[in-house]
Design a protein around this motif. Structure first.
Motif, PDB file in Angstrom:
ATOM      1  N   LYS A  62      85.988  24.652 -12.523  1.00 39.75           N
ATOM      2  CA  LYS A  62      86.977  23.596 -12.771  1.00 39.75           C
ATOM      3  C   LYS A  62      87.701  23.751 -14.104  1.00 39.75           C
ATOM      4  O   LYS A  62      88.790  23.188 -14.292  1.00 39.75           O
ATOM      5  N   THR A  65      91.515  24.789 -14.312  1.00 37.82           N
ATOM      6  CA  THR A  65      92.631  23.874 -14.034  1.00 37.82           C
ATOM      7  C   THR A  65      92.464  22.513 -14.699  1.00 37.82           C
ATOM      8  O   THR A  65      93.355  21.671 -14.592  1.00 37.82           O
ATOM      9  N   ASN A  66      91.337  22.280 -15.353  1.00 35.38           N
ATOM     10  CA  ASN A  66      91.070  20.973 -15.953  1.00 35.38           C
ATOM     11  C   ASN A  66      90.767  21.171 -17.435  1.00 35.38           C
ATOM     12  O   ASN A  66      89.728  21.700 -17.801  1.00 35.38           O
ATOM     13  N   TRP A 147      86.928  29.252  -4.866  1.00 37.20           N
ATOM     14  CA  TRP A 147      88.129  30.061  -5.073  1.00 37.20           C
ATOM     15  C   TRP A 147      88.390  31.000  -3.903  1.00 37.20           C
ATOM     16  O   TRP A 147      89.458  31.590  -3.796  1.00 37.20           O
ATOM     17  N   TRP A 390      99.368  32.005 -16.432  1.00 38.94           N
ATOM     18  CA  TRP A 390      98.533  30.956 -15.830  1.00 38.94           C
ATOM     19  C   TRP A 390      99.184  29.577 -15.904  1.00 38.94           C
ATOM     20  O   TRP A 390      98.781  28.664 -15.183  1.00 38.94           O
ATOM     21  N   ASP A 391     100.173  29.418 -16.783  1.00 39.23           N
ATOM     22  CA  ASP A 391     100.783  28.104 -16.972  1.00 39.23           C
ATOM     23  C   ASP A 391     101.881  27.816 -15.957  1.00 39.23           C
ATOM     24  O   ASP A 391     102.405  26.698 -15.898  1.00 39.23           O
TER      25      ASP A 391
END
Length: 964
Positions: A62, A65-66, A147, A390-391
């Motif tokens: 997690k 993305t968190n 994933w 990744w952004d």
């Protein structure tokens, strides 16, 4: 039964396991014996760690993305580092007391003291808070986000959207249409590469190629993914070739039905995206395939080389990156209408910069191009260019790459994350990286296992290489690189603990920093590193080279290779290395190589956690005695420290030392009692002294050293029995050995540039030409004139089978002695402890182990070579160099060494005739000689007059021979 591939475990899982093992270790238990309070605190610490360990897998998934979970993981990581440092303090202090015969009182006082207790309480307090926060963050026991949940692939392909794979497609089609060269009915062809490189796309191309369609009777496509379910895969194959297959799940019935349908059929099966490395699963799946006709093929796509090996692939095809042109074409097809960028020149300019970020990865080019389709605002394109991969929203690249990381075993995740310390395109030296991993404690050595830590690290590296986390460097055999996006992934995973220092000062530095790297400049000032004083837990200080300066030269090569000296002097502020770094108490890796540093402060003895010290190419003149108090030191690299003439006297105290490299230094003798370094695995040079404790016999205790070893100054052997005591025959791990009876600087300079491959006259090629250069077909005799002024070349005598060479003697004197001042005389040291006839005994006693591959004997003063040279004890010898052995008058039977490929002979001035003894045969024998020889060279043989060439007896005639 499904053979699902589970995630490899969270990165911190391996760290926690190491912590638990150390808590239960004998050293820690001994120290805590009788200390109830300290033992209780450590048990509490373990319980707190276990409380958060159960949610690590979920947190690791997690955190991508968190950001809140990412912060939680970073704080936990910091607490684990602090716990590691605490235990390292305990074990290091115990080791110090053991070495210094101190009582345990001091250790116990330290453990029960307020400082240690407060540290434990602080760590447990942090862990308690983290355990409470995990519930608020929704972290649960289990594997977290899956994933691997992706749509299954199909065999359909849009050929117009594929670029740069024509050559790959033709190569695979050729294999598919060929007969099975392996002799098996069914051949497996593996397509291997990193995620997003285009393995599935290539498999689709060949699967739909018209030649392939016509060649095979049956075809089937199966997306295997992470769950290797035998029932599902078998059922999918059956449905592809028989649409009437019933929908039952009995594997026995399914396999019998499949066997029936494949009987006497030539089939093609594609197994896409295979992760399972279990041979038994594969063996069970392939059982029905054996009834097919010869020529049947299976194509498997995988990210892991081991999968290809398990499936016994006859050909493994590694997909390379796309070229810049092909990558741009793919990007443009998805970014512009009809793939035409000409109406938007500004966007085209930015787009070509964006493509560079893709680094030849098709998935990245397609993803970024698709994200920008119909977007005509320049600012938005610039945002993509300046953003991390990744952004970006709806990014398919991250899941594709993170999947490879997710399935890594936890111990490999730590090693991979550490590699974020290297910038993009950096050439990583494999062996040195393993030493860095070892210094950081990443290598898990089984107590019952027989592998050394270096062997464990080698296995780790090749496992990562097999999974495409590393790629071979194009120009350096022992160097590797990481794909740019893999490097980005490593930085994403490592977070704030690892920093690559760019040009300029470190204005903002995370206090949680543990690993630091940077590129050197001509002068690195104190201001550049000043903020490091605020970092308490720094473990790695690693300056990097802008270009590769290799240290992998072999001992038998030139001792001072040309171009070895640096043109630019590099300076590091004294305040950095003598003040700032000497106060970083938890430093494990310290490199100061290539800097103009002449001495180190005695305070280096305070770096008690130091495991790795590299002073390569520094003009350091001495090592301070307190360095011998670094009981954890594993690696000491003094390569090319040309001003260093001696090592500290008490080096025998470095009981953890495993690697000592003093190549190209001027160390005159070894410190006493080197035999006490029982952990030593690599020792580059051993310089023999005359005093007790520095003699060659000390090597008897170092039987585990491997790789390359140079034993120098053998003329100092006083008692030949000391050579026998060295027991070189017991050094089974040595690959390369050089035995030297003295060498002065003039000799080293003369050897410089004297490379056999470039400075010699080659008389025969490597098999491309039919005849040897200069040879008359009617004669086997060749006479060469040396460089003397008065020597005359004699005519070829057709009746002779001899090769005569006239020496480099201006006067024609038969003895070949030249009194001219410009020649370097290689006379033995008159002060030798052993008379020259004693050198024969010394060399005889220095017989190596039969595993040795390369041997050099230099300036040996004896009159004959020992019987073992040419005998069965060195049957595995691949390369032999005999240099400057001036008193020897005959060769041993070298022709009977079955593995010998390279033989180089230089300045054996006592040799007048080379005859049958050289081959190990006589003129009437039919026994072959030199069966593996590829290169043979003679240089500066001043007395050599005659060569009885038993050419007909030489098994391998394709030999490159050189004479100077």
């Amino acid at each position: 039964m499904a053979g699902a591939v589970a995630g490899g475990g969270a990165l911190l899982s391996a760290s926690l396991q190491v912590l638990f093992d150390r808590m239960a270790s004998r050293d820690v238990l001994t120290v805590l014996q009788g200390q109830k309070l300290s033992a209780t605190l450590l048990r509490e610490l373990k319980m707190k760690l276990l409380a958060v360990k159960v949610v690590l897998n979920d947190a690791e998934a997690k955190q991508i993305t968190n950001s809140d979970v990412k912060d939680w993981v970073d704080e936990l990581k910091d607490a684990v580092y602090d716990a590691e440092d605490l235990l390292d303090d305990i074990t290091t202090e115990a080791l110090r007391c053991k070495m210094e015969s101190d009582s345990q009182t001091q250790v116990q006082n330290i453990i029960s003291g307020e400082g240690i207790m407060s540290r434990v309480e602080k760590i447990t307090g942090t862990l308690e808070n983290l355990a409470k926060e995990k519930d608020f963050l929704g972290l649960k026991e289990g594997v977290g986000e899956n994933w691997s949940k992706r749509w299954p692939t199909t065999s359909l392909v849009d050929k117009s959207g594929v670029y740069g794979r024509d050559g790959d497609r033709e190569e695979i089609v050729k294999y598919l249409l060929s007969h099975n060269a392996s002799g098996n009915k069914i051949s497996v062809i593996a397509l291997v590469g990193m995620g997003g490189i285009g393995k599935t796309t290539l498999a689709k191309l060949v699967y739909n190629d018209w030649r392939v369609v016509e060649f095979f009777d049956l075809k089937a496509w199966v997306c295997v993914s992470n769950e290797f379910d035998l029932v599902r895969i078998t059922k999918t194959i059956l449905k592809a070739i028989d649409s009437g297959t019933s929908d039952h799940n009995d594997l026995n019935l399914l396999q019998h039905k499949l066997e029936e349908r494949l009987t006497r059929k030539k089939f093609l099966l594609v197994l896409d995206d295979v992760w399972n490395e279990d041979y038994n699963d594969w063996d069970s799946l392939q059982t029905p395939f054996n009834v097919g006709l010869y020529g049947s093929k299976i194509v498997v796509t995988t990210r892991i080389n081991k999968v290809a090996a398990v499936m016994h692939s006859v050909h493994t095809h590694h997909l390379a990156k796309l070229s810049s042109e092909d990558c741009w074409s793919l990007f443009a097809k998805h970014a512009f209408e009809n793939g035409n960028s000409s109406p938007h020149p500004k966007l085209e300019e930015i787009g070509k910069e964006i493509v560079k970020k893709c680094d030849g990865l098709p998935l990245a080019a397609k993803t970024l191009g698709g994200a920008l389709y119909s977007e005509v605002r320049v600012k938005e394109w610039e945002n993509v260019l300046n953003s991390e991969m990744w952004d970006l929203p709806n990014n398919a690249v991250l899941p594709a790459l993170i999947l490879s990381y997710y399935y890594l075993p936890s111990h490999l995740k730590r090693c991979f994350a550490y590699c974020s310390i290297f910038p993009k395109d950096y050439q990583i030296e494999k062996d040195n990286l393993i030493l860095l991993w070892m210094a950081e404690g990443f290598l898990q050595q089984s107590e019952k296992g027989k592998k050394t830590m270096e062997e464990v690290g080698d296995g780790y590296f090749y496992d990562l290489l097999s999974r495409s986390f590393f790629q071979k460097s194009g120009s350096h055999k022992s160097y590797f690189v990481m794909h740019d996006l893999i490097n980005d992934l490593a930085q994403l995973i490592s977070g704030k603990v690892c920093v690559q220092l760019n040009d300029g000062e470190m204005n903002e530095i995370p206090k949680k920093l543990r690993y630091l790297s940077y590129f050197r400049s001509e002068y690195d000032s104190f201001e550049r590193f000043e903020t490091l004083s605020e970092v308490n837990g720094l473990r790695t200080f690693l300056p990097l080279n802008l270009e590769v300066w290799s240290r992998d030269d072999k001992v038998s090569k030139n001792r001072y290779p040309s171009g070895s000296r640096l043109v630019v002097e590099l300076h590091l502020s004294t305040r950095v290395w003598n003040d700032l770094l000497m106060k970083v108490q938890y430093l494990r890796v310290l490199s100061l190589c290539y800097y103009e540093i002449t001495d180190l402060s005695d305070s280096i003895g305070n770096l008690k956690h130091l495991r790795y010290l590299d002073l390569t190419y520094t003009p350091i003149k001495r090592l301070p005695q307190p360095i011998c108090n670094l009981y954890n030191l594993q690696t000491l690299i003094l390569y090319h420290c040309e001003w260093l003439v001696e090592l500290p006297k008490m080096m025998c105290k470095l009981i953890s030392l495993r690697h000592l490299d003093i190549r190209h230094s001027r160390v005159k003798k070894m410190p006493s009692q080197m035999g006490q370094l029982k952990s030593l695995q690599k020792l580059s040079n051993y310089v023999v002294g005359k005093q007790s404790g520095t003699r060659v016999g000390e090597l008897r205790e170092l039987s585990h050293i491997g790789g390359s070893l140079v034993i120098q100054e053998l003329q100092n052997v006083v008692d030949a029995k000391d050579a026998l005591e060295a027991n070189l025959a017991g050094m089974r791990y040595l690959d390369e050995l050089e035995l030297e009876w003295g060498r002065d600087r003039g000799d080293e300079l003369e050897l410089e540039g004297n490379d056999d491959s470039s400075d010699e006259l080659e008389l025969e090629g490597n098999g491309d030409s039919g005849d040897e250069e200069g040879n008359d077909d009617s004669s086997d005799k060749l006479e060469l004139e040396g460089n003397g002024d008065s020597g005359n070349e004699e005519g070829n005598d057709d009746s002779s089978d001899e090769l005569e060479l006239e020496g480099n003697d201006d006067s024609g004197d038969e003895e070949g002695n030249d009194d001219s001042s410009d020649e370097l005389e290689l006379e033995q040291n008159d002060d030798s402890g052993v008379e020259q006839n004693g050198a024969d005994i010394v060399l005889n006693y220095l017989q190596p182990h039969s595993n040795l591959k390369r041997l050099t004997i230099h300036m040996y003063g004896g009159s004959r070579f020992p019987d073992w040279l040419g005998g069965p004890s060195i049957l595995n010898m691949v390369s032999l160099r005999l240099w400057g052995c001036t008193n020897v008058s005959a060769f041993p039977p070298l022709g009977q060494l079955p593995s010998l490929k390279h033989l180089h002979i230089w300045r054996l001035q006592g040799i007048e005739r080379v005859g049958a003894e050289f081959y190990g045969t006589d003129s009437s024998s039919t026994k072959p000689s030199f069966v593996s020889l590829k290169s043979l060279s003679f240089q500066d043989m001043r007395k050599w007059k005659e060569w009885l060439c038993l050419g007909a007896k030489v098994e391998n005639s394709l030999v490159s021979r050189s004479f100077i």
